[in-house]
Enzyme design. Structure first.
Site, short mmCIF file in Angstrom:
data_model
loop_
_atom_site.label_atom_id
_atom_site.label_comp_id
_atom_site.label_asym_id
_atom_site.label_seq_id
_atom_site.Cartn_x
_atom_site.Cartn_y
_atom_site.Cartn_z
N LYS A 192 -100.19 77.01 29.50
CA LYS A 192 -101.46 76.01 29.17
C LYS A 192 -102.41 75.75 30.07
O LYS A 192 -103.42 75.48 30.23
CB LYS A 192 -100.88 74.83 28.58
N SER A 209 -93.94 82.57 27.74
CA SER A 209 -95.07 81.61 27.84
C SER A 209 -94.70 80.39 28.82
O SER A 209 -95.69 79.73 29.26
CB SER A 209 -95.52 80.97 26.38
N GLU A 222 -105.31 65.46 23.07
CA GLU A 222 -103.98 64.89 22.46
C GLU A 222 -103.18 65.88 22.52
O GLU A 222 -103.13 67.00 23.11
CB GLU A 222 -104.41 64.75 20.90
C1 LIG Z 1 -97.39 74.70 24.00
C2 LIG Z 1 -96.66 75.98 24.01
C3 LIG Z 1 -96.64 77.04 23.07
C4 LIG Z 1 -97.39 77.12 21.88
O1 LIG Z 1 -98.67 76.84 21.90
P1 LIG Z 1 -99.61 78.31 21.82
O2 LIG Z 1 -101.04 77.64 21.75
O3 LIG Z 1 -99.23 78.88 20.48
O4 LIG Z 1 -99.48 79.34 22.73
C5 LIG Z 1 -95.73 78.04 23.54
N1 LIG Z 1 -95.15 78.02 24.50
C6 LIG Z 1 -95.21 77.09 25.45
C7 LIG Z 1 -94.26 77.34 26.57
C8 LIG Z 1 -95.72 76.02 25.39
O5 LIG Z 1 -95.77 74.95 26.06
#
Ligand SMILES: *Cc1c(COP(=O)(O)O)cnc(C)c1O
Length: 434
Positions: free
Chosen positions: A92, A391, A114
């Site tokens: 993010k 992610s 938000e």
């Molecule tokens: C917020 C988040 C997501 C989901 O958000 P996307 O916009 O779909 O990427 C996925 N993995 C992690 C670790 C997150 O913090």
């Protein structure tokens, strides 16, 4: 190579996307659009963005070969793009840096955002501290209670967290409140959106900022596969599939986008199937939703026959969203990407398995992508490769996992040093002793 040139000038990905906002916001959106058009190709902006990614985030993130996991599964090699190693622990931060840099250039000292689980709020509060910007984060009152460590993190970073008591007191109510704030304070305020949703230009802008993930992969993979003695898929360095979890869809768009022209590479988005795709308790907007308008764009939405947004469910708060970015809706309809579901139980099993086989605690969101890779790998040959976007890291999720596993967990924020006694320890995973 596929020629791919989306969106059009008005932010349409086929029939999806666009900009559905109230009249009071059309000016703010137009202003943002022209600022983004001006800076997206500006060499100074791009240079500063790259520098921030190197020195503040810690990029490039490595591509790690999950050798034990791959060996145990007995099929394709699983490679992990380590977004969990970024500052603040997920992808993010890439996007919030880009938007905060834009806010500074537009002369907007006040940032609003938000957040549901709090991850986007923490990333936003982090960059506001770094740049000396005022930061207001709207959060459903219910989420404030559920995510108290992230609320405190934001406060430590100097942000004001505003609990929203209307409606179901969760993400969609926080979103309405953020929009209301923007309408009122549009002169000095920039609204940082955390995923590839919202009115044009947000889906494109967030995709572009997150594309650093896939661009690095294109660069890193030829050498990585050569080191592992793997042939690549048709061309050196190309994986057989790229796999990412999809909430709003930003980490998936970030890793997919640079691979779209390479049609031999399968792009697989993994949605939260919750208790099952047909249980009514899931967050699989692309697989069980229908086209509609949500958060300023046209996309697949989980809604009932009257167009009311339905309740979503996932073990992973970051995937628990009733819509999805419009570019994914287009990639699905055009057939360029496939979308599958992984249940809460499958994601939890993958979470434990990665902990035990590789020494990596993944976010529950990312565990959905791992779980699908674990299903797909045994159907492929050992010289094939799956590139999975890890992610984020799972430190934030250990309380949830402990509750669901019935485990003994010390130092839970609310337990003040007392151990929580439970009936069953964590079930050992298959192959853990190998
Ligand atoms: C917020 C988040 C997501 C989901 O958000 P996307 O916009 O779909 O990427 C996925 N993995 C992690 C670790 C997150 O913090």
């Amino acid at each position: 190579m596929i020629h791919y040139d989306y969106p059009d000038a008005r932010g349409h990905f086929g029939p999806y996307g666009g900009s559905f906002v109230s009249e009071t916001l059309t000016h703010a959106i137009a202003e943002l659009r022209s600022a983004y058009e001006r800076y997206r190709h500006d060499p100074d902006f791009q240079r500063e963005f790259r520098q921030e990614l190197v020195h503040f985030v810690g990029r490039p993130s490595p591509i790690y070969h999950a050798a034990r996991l791959s060996r145990e599964l007995g099929g394709a090699q699983i490679l992990l793009k380590r977004e969990d190693l970024n500052h603040t622990g997920a992808h993010k931060i890439n996007n919030v840096i880009g938007q905060a840099m834009l806010a500074r250039r537009m002369g907007k000292p006040r940032i609003i955002a938000e957040t549901g689980a709090g991850q986007h709020g923490v990333a936003t509060a982090t960059i506001c501290a770094r740049y000396g910007l005022t930061c207001i984060v709207y959060m459903g009152a219910e989420d404030v209670k559920r995510q108290s460590p992230n609320v405190y993190r934001m406060q430590l970073l100097g942000a004001t967290v505003v609990p929203v008591h209307s409606g179901s007191r969760t993400l969609k109510d926080a979103l309405n409140e953020a929009l209301r704030d923007w309408v009122t304070n549009v002169g000095n305020t920039f609204y940082i959106i955390g995923t590839v949703a919202g009115p044009h230009p947000y889906p494109t802008m967030v995709r572009d900022f997150q594309s650093v993930i896939g661009e690095e992969c294109l660069q890193q993979m030829p050498q990585r596969l050569a080191e592992l003695g793997l042939p690549g898929n048709g061309a050196p360095g190309l994986p057989d599939a790229v796999i990412a979890c999809v909430g709003g869809g930003s980490n998936a768009m970030g890793i997919f986008y640079p691979y779209i022209p390479y049609e031999a590479v399968r792009l697989i988005g993994v949605e939260a199937a919750g208790a099952g795709l047909d249980s009514g308790h899931h967050a699989a907007s692309l697989q069980r939703g229908t086209p509609g308008v949500l958060h300023g764009n046209r996309t697949y939405v989980l809604q009932n026959a009257d167009g009311q947004i339905t309740e979503t469910h996932s073990v992973s708060a970051g995937l628990d969203y009733p819509g999805v970015g419009p570019e994914h809706a287009w990639l699905k309809d055009s057939g360029r990407a496939e979308y599958v579901g992984v249940t809460d139980d499958e994601a939890l099993a993958a979470f434990h398995r990665l902990c035990r086989t590789e020494g990596i605690i993944p976010a529950l969101e990312s565990s959905h992508a791992i779980a699908y890779a674990m299903k797909l790998a045994p159907t492929l040959r050992p010289d094939q490769t799956l590139l999975v976007n890890l992610s984020g890291r799972g430190d934030k999720d250990i309380g949830t996992v402990a509750d669901l596993s019935g485990a003994e967990f010390y130092c839970r924020p609310s337990c003040r040093g007392q151990a929580v006694k439970t009936a069953h320890p964590i079930t050992p995973v298959e192959g853990a002793a190998a």
